[in-house]
Design a protein around this motif. Structure first.
Motif, PDB file in Angstrom:
ATOM      1  N   GLN A  36       0.808  -1.219   0.000  1.00  0.00           N
ATOM      2  CA  GLN A  36       0.000   0.000   0.000  1.00  0.00           C
ATOM      3  C   GLN A  36       0.842   1.270   0.000  1.00  0.00           C
ATOM      4  OE1 GLN A  36       0.010  -2.371   2.257  1.00  0.00           O
ATOM      5  NE2 GLN A  36      -0.120  -1.610   4.366  1.00  0.00           N
ATOM      6  N   THR A  49      -5.977   5.224  -4.020  1.00  0.00           N
ATOM      7  CA  THR A  49      -7.254   4.691  -3.552  1.00  0.00           C
ATOM      8  C   THR A  49      -8.010   5.744  -2.752  1.00  0.00           C
ATOM      9  OG1 THR A  49      -6.164   2.529  -3.386  1.00  0.00           O
ATOM     10  CG2 THR A  49      -8.340   2.740  -2.392  1.00  0.00           C
ATOM     11  N   HIS A 125     -13.520  -1.009   1.753  1.00  0.00           N
ATOM     12  CA  HIS A 125     -12.798  -1.189   0.491  1.00  0.00           C
ATOM     13  C   HIS A 125     -11.304  -1.313   0.766  1.00  0.00           C
ATOM     14  CE1 HIS A 125     -12.161  -0.970  -3.821  1.00  0.00           C
ATOM     15  NE2 HIS A 125     -11.223  -0.064  -3.629  1.00  0.00           N
ATOM     16  N   ASP A 126     -10.656  -2.233   0.079  1.00  0.00           N
ATOM     17  CA  ASP A 126      -9.220  -2.442   0.273  1.00  0.00           C
ATOM     18  C   ASP A 126      -8.426  -1.239  -0.222  1.00  0.00           C
ATOM     19  OD1 ASP A 126      -9.338  -5.027   1.378  1.00  0.00           O
ATOM     20  OD2 ASP A 126      -9.617  -5.896  -0.614  1.00  0.00           O
ATOM     21  N   VAL A 128      -5.602  -1.309  -1.406  1.00  0.00           N
ATOM     22  CA  VAL A 128      -4.762  -1.697  -2.541  1.00  0.00           C
ATOM     23  C   VAL A 128      -5.602  -2.055  -3.780  1.00  0.00           C
ATOM     24  CG1 VAL A 128      -2.773  -2.404  -1.195  1.00  0.00           C
ATOM     25  CG2 VAL A 128      -4.604  -4.039  -1.585  1.00  0.00           C
ATOM     26  N   ARG A 129      -6.801  -1.483  -3.838  1.00  0.00           N
ATOM     27  CA  ARG A 129      -7.647  -1.572  -5.041  1.00  0.00           C
ATOM     28  C   ARG A 129      -7.899  -0.130  -5.514  1.00  0.00           C
ATOM     29  NH1 ARG A 129     -10.556  -6.854  -5.218  1.00  0.00           N
ATOM     30  NH2 ARG A 129     -10.201  -7.935  -3.245  1.00  0.00           N
ATOM     31  N   GLU A 182     -15.395  -9.566  -4.291  1.00  0.00           N
ATOM     32  CA  GLU A 182     -14.471  -8.455  -4.483  1.00  0.00           C
ATOM     33  C   GLU A 182     -14.839  -7.315  -3.536  1.00  0.00           C
ATOM     34  OE1 GLU A 182     -11.976  -8.871  -6.393  1.00  0.00           O
ATOM     35  OE2 GLU A 182     -12.513 -10.408  -7.863  1.00  0.00           O
ATOM     36  N   TRP A 232      -9.700  -5.269  -9.354  1.00  0.00           N
ATOM     37  CA  TRP A 232      -8.682  -6.219  -8.896  1.00  0.00           C
ATOM     38  C   TRP A 232      -7.770  -5.602  -7.838  1.00  0.00           C
ATOM     39  CZ3 TRP A 232      -3.574  -4.883 -10.302  1.00  0.00           C
ATOM     40  CH2 TRP A 232      -3.469  -3.910 -11.285  1.00  0.00           C
ATOM     41  N   LYS A 233      -7.167  -6.501  -7.094  1.00  0.00           N
ATOM     42  CA  LYS A 233      -6.345  -6.136  -5.939  1.00  0.00           C
ATOM     43  C   LYS A 233      -4.864  -6.284  -6.263  1.00  0.00           C
ATOM     44  CE  LYS A 233      -5.747  -7.665  -1.114  1.00  0.00           C
ATOM     45  NZ  LYS A 233      -6.217  -8.675  -0.125  1.00  0.00           N
ATOM     46  N   THR A 235      -1.587  -7.473  -5.406  1.00  0.00           N
ATOM     47  CA  THR A 235      -1.131  -8.504  -4.471  1.00  0.00           C
ATOM     48  C   THR A 235       0.336  -8.852  -4.681  1.00  0.00           C
ATOM     49  OG1 THR A 235      -3.370  -9.447  -4.419  1.00  0.00           O
ATOM     50  CG2 THR A 235      -1.571 -10.831  -3.603  1.00  0.00           C
ATOM     51  N   ASP A 239       1.591  -7.126 -10.176  1.00  0.00           N
ATOM     52  CA  ASP A 239       0.405  -6.271 -10.109  1.00  0.00           C
ATOM     53  C   ASP A 239       0.782  -4.798 -10.013  1.00  0.00           C
ATOM     54  OD1 ASP A 239      -1.231  -8.538 -10.139  1.00  0.00           O
ATOM     55  OD2 ASP A 239      -1.188  -8.713  -7.956  1.00  0.00           O
TER      56      ASP A 239
END
Length: 384
Positions: A36, A49, A125-126, A128-129, A182, A232-233, A235, A239
């Motif tokens: 992150q 994000t 919400h993540d 890293v998305r 998701e 998508w994340k 990871t 990515d």
């Protein structure tokens, strides 16, 4: 009523907050820096994000939950990139415990002398998305208001199989019947907060699915919403490369056309915008730069990097300076070069309504602002 930034009647839109868990260690990514906080185009991933959430005007508060050792790092990111409506909260040892900490802050209505409004709906919400859009956020929020909980889903890419104890195939699942869970997800705040309060230590330490907690502890069956491919994340290291490529591509795919022209030449501006729309996304704005328009400030907050300023004034140098000053104060040029094209529509009888002295001033100014990561170009169009 559908939520949107352009339609924010206070009576119709619920109070919505977002909780972004950002306490992961990035073990699967490898390397010393948690994913992150990895830089993409010179900016930490989590900042993209947060910016995606900030663009949505109806999200009142954004809670970013980080590990204790990264609190100061996150606060410096908020300050450096001018993030608004953001509160940094210390996370727990697991994902669920971190989310619970974020929810507690919203429930208590106050954190570090900062007043927070308890939301009707909370988005989880993540961090890293980074490519979440307002449309899917609106869909899960509206579904959560109706059903108590909602989550975005995507089709499974690969078939899921179960292994026997000896390592052989036990059985496979029928892929058409299953979906990948998701983010984002959204909940009535009272539902998910109550679920976390009832949660066992086992679920807090080993669970990963928020929708499951709402079902298990509050009997709230979530509405599933089809998400888009950009959920998508990040990871793995590959990515990060993919995310950076998308960010670079997005920088060149949007332009803001700012106009301040008389009706006589407005058709030229319209044709320019229509021509550009066939190639890239166009945001057209008719305003005077000198008025410091709120819509223009909103464009800056969305981090557009390409601008066309069209004018028909004899001398627009002062407004050009004001526009450059506004771009500087927005901190946008800190990340990537900003392209500003000054288009002057000449409607006088003379071939050139701008004298050599004026052109020299503009050229000198262009050299100066280039040092500030702003690329200024000029275009003179004779219009009759």
């Amino acid at each position: 009523m559908e939520l949107s930034s352009g339609n924010r009647a206070a009576r119709a839109v619920p109070v919505v907050a977002a909780v972004l868990p950002a306490g992961g260690s990035g073990e699967r990514l490898g390397g010393a820096t948690p994913k992150q906080f990895c830089a993409l185009q010179g900016r930490p991933l989590v900042s993209y994000t947060v910016r995606a959430m900030e663009r949505v005007g109806w999200i009142s508060n954004i809670i970013v939950v980080v590990s204790p050792e990264n609190i100061e790092t996150m606060k410096s990111i908020v300050e450096k990139y001018g993030h608004k409506r953001v509160t940094v909260v210390q996370g727990g040892v697991t994902r669920h415990r971190s989310i619970f900490n974020g929810l507690k802050v919203l429930a208590e209505n106050e954190f570090s002398n900062c007043l927070l409004q308890k939301p009707e709906v909370v988005i989880i919400h993540d961090a890293v998305r980074p490519f979440v859009e307002e449309d899917i956020l609106s869909k899960v929020v509206m579904a959560a208001r109706e059903h108590g909980a909602a989550g975005s889903i995507r089709p499974l890419v690969s078939t899921v199989i179960a292994c026997a104890a000896d390592g052989s195939l036990d059985h496979s699942l029928e892929r058409a019947r299953y979906r990948a869970s998701e983010m984002p997800q959204a909940f009535l705040f009272d539902v998910i907060y109550e679920a976390y309060k009832q949660c066992t230590d086992y679920d807090l330490d080993y669970g990963t699915e928020c929708l499951h907690l709402a079902l298990k502890y509050c009997k709230t069956n979530a509405k599933l919403v089809e998400g888009t491919a950009d959920l998508w994340k990040v990871t793995y290291k590959r990515d990060l490369y993919a995310a950076e490529s998308i960010i670079k591509d997005n920088l060149s795919q949007e332009v803001c056309v700012i106009t301040n022209v008389k009706d006589a030449v407005a058709q030229v501006v319209f044709l320019l915008c229509e021509s550009l729309k066939s190639q890239i996304k166009v945001e057209a704005l008719s305003t005077s730069v000198s008025k410091n328009d709120s819509h223009l400030q909103n464009i800056f907050s969305q981090q557009c990097y390409n601008f066309v300023y069209v004018n028909d004034e004899t001398c627009a140098f002062q407004e050009t300076q004001q526009l450059v000053d506004m771009l500087e104060k927005s901190n946008i040029p800190l990340l990537n070069p900003v392209v500003l094209i000054l288009v002057h529509l000449n409607i006088s009888e003379n071939s050139f309504s701008i004298g050599m002295e004026e052109l020299t001033r503009i050229k000198k100014f262009a050299r100066e602002v280039k040092m500030k990561n702003i690329l200024l170009y000029g275009l003179l169009i004779q219009y009759k």
